[in-house]
Write a protein that holds these residues in place. Sequence first.
Motif, short mmCIF file in Angstrom:
data_model
loop_
_atom_site.label_atom_id
_atom_site.label_comp_id
_atom_site.label_asym_id
_atom_site.label_seq_id
_atom_site.Cartn_x
_atom_site.Cartn_y
_atom_site.Cartn_z
N MET A 99 56.42 86.19 -8.34
CA MET A 99 55.76 85.28 -7.45
C MET A 99 55.66 83.90 -8.10
N ASN A 100 55.97 82.87 -7.34
CA ASN A 100 55.82 81.50 -7.82
C ASN A 100 54.39 81.04 -7.62
N THR A 101 53.85 80.40 -8.62
CA THR A 101 52.53 79.81 -8.50
C THR A 101 52.65 78.56 -7.64
N THR A 102 51.63 78.31 -6.82
CA THR A 102 51.61 77.11 -5.98
C THR A 102 50.35 76.31 -6.27
N GLY A 103 50.29 75.13 -5.72
CA GLY A 103 49.09 74.31 -5.86
C GLY A 103 47.87 74.98 -5.25
N THR A 104 48.09 75.72 -4.17
CA THR A 104 46.98 76.45 -3.53
C THR A 104 46.42 77.50 -4.49
N HIS A 105 47.29 78.22 -5.18
CA HIS A 105 46.83 79.21 -6.16
C HIS A 105 45.96 78.54 -7.23
N ILE A 106 46.40 77.39 -7.71
CA ILE A 106 45.65 76.70 -8.76
C ILE A 106 44.31 76.20 -8.22
N ALA A 107 44.30 75.67 -7.01
CA ALA A 107 43.04 75.22 -6.41
C ALA A 107 42.08 76.40 -6.23
N TYR A 108 42.59 77.52 -5.73
CA TYR A 108 41.73 78.69 -5.51
C TYR A 108 41.24 79.29 -6.83
N LEU A 109 42.03 79.17 -7.90
CA LEU A 109 41.58 79.60 -9.23
C LEU A 109 40.28 78.89 -9.58
N HIS A 110 40.17 77.63 -9.21
CA HIS A 110 39.00 76.82 -9.53
C HIS A 110 37.92 76.88 -8.47
N THR A 111 38.17 77.61 -7.41
CA THR A 111 37.20 77.73 -6.33
C THR A 111 36.57 79.12 -6.32
N CYS A 112 37.44 80.15 -6.25
CA CYS A 112 36.96 81.53 -6.15
C CYS A 112 38.10 82.49 -6.49
N HIS A 113 37.89 83.33 -7.48
CA HIS A 113 38.93 84.28 -7.91
C HIS A 113 39.24 85.30 -6.82
N ARG A 114 38.24 85.68 -6.07
CA ARG A 114 38.44 86.63 -4.96
C ARG A 114 39.36 86.01 -3.90
N ASN A 122 60.55 74.19 -6.37
CA ASN A 122 60.08 75.42 -7.01
C ASN A 122 58.94 76.09 -6.25
N GLY A 123 59.02 76.11 -4.94
CA GLY A 123 58.02 76.82 -4.15
C GLY A 123 56.76 76.03 -3.84
N ILE A 124 56.67 74.78 -4.30
CA ILE A 124 55.50 73.98 -3.96
C ILE A 124 55.91 72.91 -2.95
N LYS A 125 54.93 72.45 -2.19
CA LYS A 125 55.19 71.40 -1.21
C LYS A 125 54.14 70.31 -1.37
N ILE A 126 54.61 69.11 -1.63
CA ILE A 126 53.75 67.94 -1.72
C ILE A 126 53.97 67.17 -0.43
N ASP A 127 52.91 67.02 0.35
CA ASP A 127 53.04 66.41 1.67
C ASP A 127 53.48 64.96 1.62
N PHE A 128 52.87 64.18 0.74
CA PHE A 128 53.17 62.76 0.68
C PHE A 128 53.47 62.35 -0.76
N TYR A 129 54.73 61.99 -0.99
CA TYR A 129 55.14 61.56 -2.32
C TYR A 129 55.81 60.20 -2.20
#
Length: 168
Positions: A1-16, A58-65
């Motif tokens: 599984m590729n890590t995404t920005g959402t995974h990293i954000a949720y790591l810092h929000t709630c592990h569940r 690499n599996g991530i999407k940046i909306d505005f670059y």
Amino acid sequence: MNTTGTHIAYLHTCHRKLWLFAHGIRMEHTSDIVAEGKLIGETSYSDRSKKYTELELNGIKIDFYDAKNKVIHEVKKTDKVERAHIAQVKYYLYMLSKNGIEGASALLEYPKMRQTQIVEWEEGDEALVNSYIQKATAIINQPDCPPLVRLPICKKCSYYDFCYAGEE
């Protein structure tokens, strides 16, 4: 599984929330708060899609670059989980660097609050982001969902009904 920005954000929000999301249990589509956040992102800077590109790698999407100035623009509803937002854009900066784009920065934009925060890549960030990826992967790979941890942000979470079903 590729890590995404959402995974990293949720790591810092709630592990569940991280574990549930990574295992295909998605509740964002049921949340009025998430819908409002998407609407803010889509309408606050309506001309942005003409000016900037959506970047996928690499599996991530940046909306505005902004490729010319090497700036990621990340639009958020509020700064309640600002630490998670910073970690998410640091991860994006890390991924840009890993793909040969050096010297990029990010702007966290909170249009409802009329605030913007600049996020720069700093010394030590590579080790920090690597630790985020390792921690997120460890949580995702656990055989069981992490237990419920009651947090003040729970009531605004799209997983609230899921987590608190059957609670008095």
